[in-house]
Design a protein around this motif. Structure first.
Motif, PDB file in Angstrom:
ATOM      1  N   SER A  77      22.585   2.449 -23.130  1.00 27.79           N
ATOM      2  CA  SER A  77      23.617   3.213 -22.145  1.00 27.79           C
ATOM      3  C   SER A  77      24.861   3.477 -22.689  1.00 27.79           C
ATOM      4  CB  SER A  77      23.416   2.732 -20.604  1.00 27.79           C
ATOM      5  OG  SER A  77      23.955   1.179 -20.670  1.00 27.79           O
ATOM      6  N   ILE A  78      25.392   2.338 -23.134  1.00 25.42           N
ATOM      7  CA  ILE A  78      26.846   2.231 -23.806  1.00 25.42           C
ATOM      8  C   ILE A  78      26.832   3.148 -24.705  1.00 25.42           C
ATOM      9  CG2 ILE A  78      28.498   0.822 -24.885  1.00 25.42           C
ATOM     10  CD1 ILE A  78      28.537   0.239 -21.853  1.00 25.42           C
ATOM     11  N   ILE A  79      26.029   3.272 -25.660  1.00 26.55           N
ATOM     12  CA  ILE A  79      26.018   4.194 -26.864  1.00 26.55           C
ATOM     13  C   ILE A  79      25.978   5.562 -26.343  1.00 26.55           C
ATOM     14  CG2 ILE A  79      24.303   4.761 -28.822  1.00 26.55           C
ATOM     15  CD1 ILE A  79      23.690   2.030 -29.257  1.00 26.55           C
ATOM     16  N   TYR A  80      24.903   5.785 -25.328  1.00 18.21           N
ATOM     17  CA  TYR A  80      25.010   7.224 -24.788  1.00 18.21           C
ATOM     18  C   TYR A  80      26.176   7.535 -24.191  1.00 18.21           C
ATOM     19  CZ  TYR A  80      23.891  10.752 -21.492  1.00 18.21           C
ATOM     20  OH  TYR A  80      24.068  11.800 -20.580  1.00 18.21           O
ATOM     21  N   LEU A  81      26.826   6.842 -23.553  1.00 20.05           N
ATOM     22  CA  LEU A  81      28.142   6.982 -23.026  1.00 20.05           C
ATOM     23  C   LEU A  81      29.222   7.436 -23.788  1.00 20.05           C
ATOM     24  CD1 LEU A  81      28.502   4.485 -19.962  1.00 20.05           C
ATOM     25  CD2 LEU A  81      28.021   7.194 -19.787  1.00 20.05           C
ATOM     26  N   CYS A  82      29.172   6.353 -25.064  1.00 18.49           N
ATOM     27  CA  CYS A  82      29.970   7.017 -26.243  1.00 18.49           C
ATOM     28  C   CYS A  82      29.728   8.497 -26.880  1.00 18.49           C
ATOM     29  CB  CYS A  82      30.062   5.654 -27.347  1.00 18.49           C
ATOM     30  SG  CYS A  82      30.633   4.044 -26.648  1.00 18.49           S
ATOM     31  N   VAL A  83      28.417   8.532 -27.061  1.00 21.16           N
ATOM     32  CA  VAL A  83      28.077   9.761 -27.437  1.00 21.16           C
ATOM     33  C   VAL A  83      28.568  10.937 -26.853  1.00 21.16           C
ATOM     34  CG1 VAL A  83      26.178  11.127 -28.427  1.00 21.16           C
ATOM     35  CG2 VAL A  83      26.577   8.953 -29.230  1.00 21.16           C
ATOM     36  N   GLN A  84      28.172  10.782 -25.251  1.00 31.12           N
ATOM     37  CA  GLN A  84      28.480  11.697 -24.424  1.00 31.12           C
ATOM     38  C   GLN A  84      30.153  11.892 -24.317  1.00 31.12           C
ATOM     39  OE1 GLN A  84      29.739  11.935 -20.992  1.00 31.12           O
ATOM     40  NE2 GLN A  84      29.037  14.153 -20.631  1.00 31.12           N
ATOM     41  N   GLY A  85      30.691  10.925 -24.396  1.00 33.11           N
ATOM     42  CA  GLY A  85      32.186  11.336 -24.291  1.00 33.11           C
ATOM     43  C   GLY A  85      32.818  11.706 -25.394  1.00 33.11           C
ATOM     44  N   ILE A  86      32.278  11.616 -26.481  1.00 35.51           N
ATOM     45  CA  ILE A  86      32.797  12.162 -27.683  1.00 35.51           C
ATOM     46  C   ILE A  86      32.482  13.593 -27.647  1.00 35.51           C
ATOM     47  CG2 ILE A  86      32.695  12.414 -30.184  1.00 35.51           C
ATOM     48  CD1 ILE A  86      32.402   9.235 -30.246  1.00 35.51           C
ATOM     49  N   THR A  87      31.039  14.002 -27.325  1.00 41.38           N
ATOM     50  CA  THR A  87      31.004  15.333 -27.550  1.00 41.38           C
ATOM     51  C   THR A  87      31.591  16.179 -26.337  1.00 41.38           C
ATOM     52  OG1 THR A  87      28.786  14.877 -26.182  1.00 41.38           O
ATOM     53  CG2 THR A  87      28.732  15.091 -28.555  1.00 41.38           C
ATOM     54  N   ALA A  88      31.681  15.633 -25.138  1.00 41.50           N
ATOM     55  CA  ALA A  88      32.516  16.197 -24.103  1.00 41.50           C
ATOM     56  C   ALA A  88      34.123  16.554 -24.503  1.00 41.50           C
ATOM     57  CB  ALA A  88      32.356  15.327 -22.980  1.00 41.50           C
ATOM     58  N   GLY A  89      34.596  15.598 -25.324  1.00 40.70           N
ATOM     59  CA  GLY A  89      36.049  15.482 -25.619  1.00 40.70           C
ATOM     60  C   GLY A  89      35.884  16.802 -26.651  1.00 40.70           C
ATOM     61  N   ILE A  90      34.969  16.822 -27.799  1.00 45.47           N
ATOM     62  CA  ILE A  90      35.111  17.877 -28.643  1.00 45.47           C
ATOM     63  C   ILE A  90      34.730  19.154 -27.979  1.00 45.47           C
ATOM     64  CG2 ILE A  90      33.695  18.974 -30.522  1.00 45.47           C
ATOM     65  CD1 ILE A  90      33.040  16.147 -31.471  1.00 45.47           C
ATOM     66  N   PHE A  91      34.091  19.356 -26.959  1.00 46.08           N
ATOM     67  CA  PHE A  91      33.719  20.609 -26.388  1.00 46.08           C
ATOM     68  C   PHE A  91      35.181  20.885 -25.469  1.00 46.08           C
ATOM     69  CE2 PHE A  91      32.695  23.070 -22.356  1.00 46.08           C
ATOM     70  CZ  PHE A  91      32.198  23.827 -22.726  1.00 46.08           C
ATOM     71  N   ALA A  92      35.776  19.985 -24.834  1.00 39.44           N
ATOM     72  CA  ALA A  92      37.117  20.308 -24.050  1.00 39.44           C
ATOM     73  C   ALA A  92      38.068  20.851 -25.195  1.00 39.44           C
ATOM     74  CB  ALA A  92      37.523  19.279 -23.458  1.00 39.44           C
ATOM     75  N   GLY A  93      38.147  20.157 -26.298  1.00 42.75           N
ATOM     76  CA  GLY A  93      39.111  20.407 -27.322  1.00 42.75           C
ATOM     77  C   GLY A  93      38.783  21.765 -27.793  1.00 42.75           C
TER      78      GLY A  93
END
Length: 144
Positions: A77-93
């Protein structure tokens, strides 16, 4: 009867909001810009499929408030949250930069300050500041 009416009202309202958001994303050129920059024109259907699947999965996870720890172990779940956070950040950027490019705000700003050579650093530090703020917000809200 009132519950059925409210169900359809909520469903239609959500559909209208989602259509408006996706038309905004398409109109400012986020998807076409990503496809152009990555030279992946032959995979447009794949982009569309993943965009729809991601939006649907995100809506379902948000709607039903799924608790990750019930399905998977803590490290996963920590790995999932990291991947989701990075991809959400990329999308927002990407979304912010596409909007800024559409409005020509950032290039005009940089041209007026005579810093066209440093534009990549401005973008990097904008992203770094956004990421730092998000991490601090998460840490403060998790501690309190």
């Amino acid at each position: 009867m009132m519950q059925v009416f409210l169900f359809f009202l909520g469903l239609c309202s959500g559909g209208i909001i989602a259509a408006g958001l996706f038309s905004f994303i398409v109109s400012i050129g986020v998807i076409s810009r990503v496809i152009d920059k990555t030279h992946t024109e032959k995979h447009i259907r794949l982009f569309e499929m993943f965009l729809a699947a991601g939006a649907t999965a995100g809506n379902l996870l948000n709607l039903y408030q799924v608790a990750m720890h019930q399905w998977v172990s803590y490290p996963v779940s920590i790995i999932y949250l990291c991947v989701q956070g990075i991809t959400a950040g990329i999308f927002a950027g990407v979304l912010v930069m596409a909007l800024a490019e559409t409005l020509n705000a950032l290039p005009i700003f940089c041209r007026n300050l005579h810093m066209m050579k440093g534009l990549k650093y401005v973008i990097f530090f904008l992203a770094l500041g956004k990421g730092t703020g998000a991490i601090l917000d998460f840490m403060i809200s998790a501690a309190g």
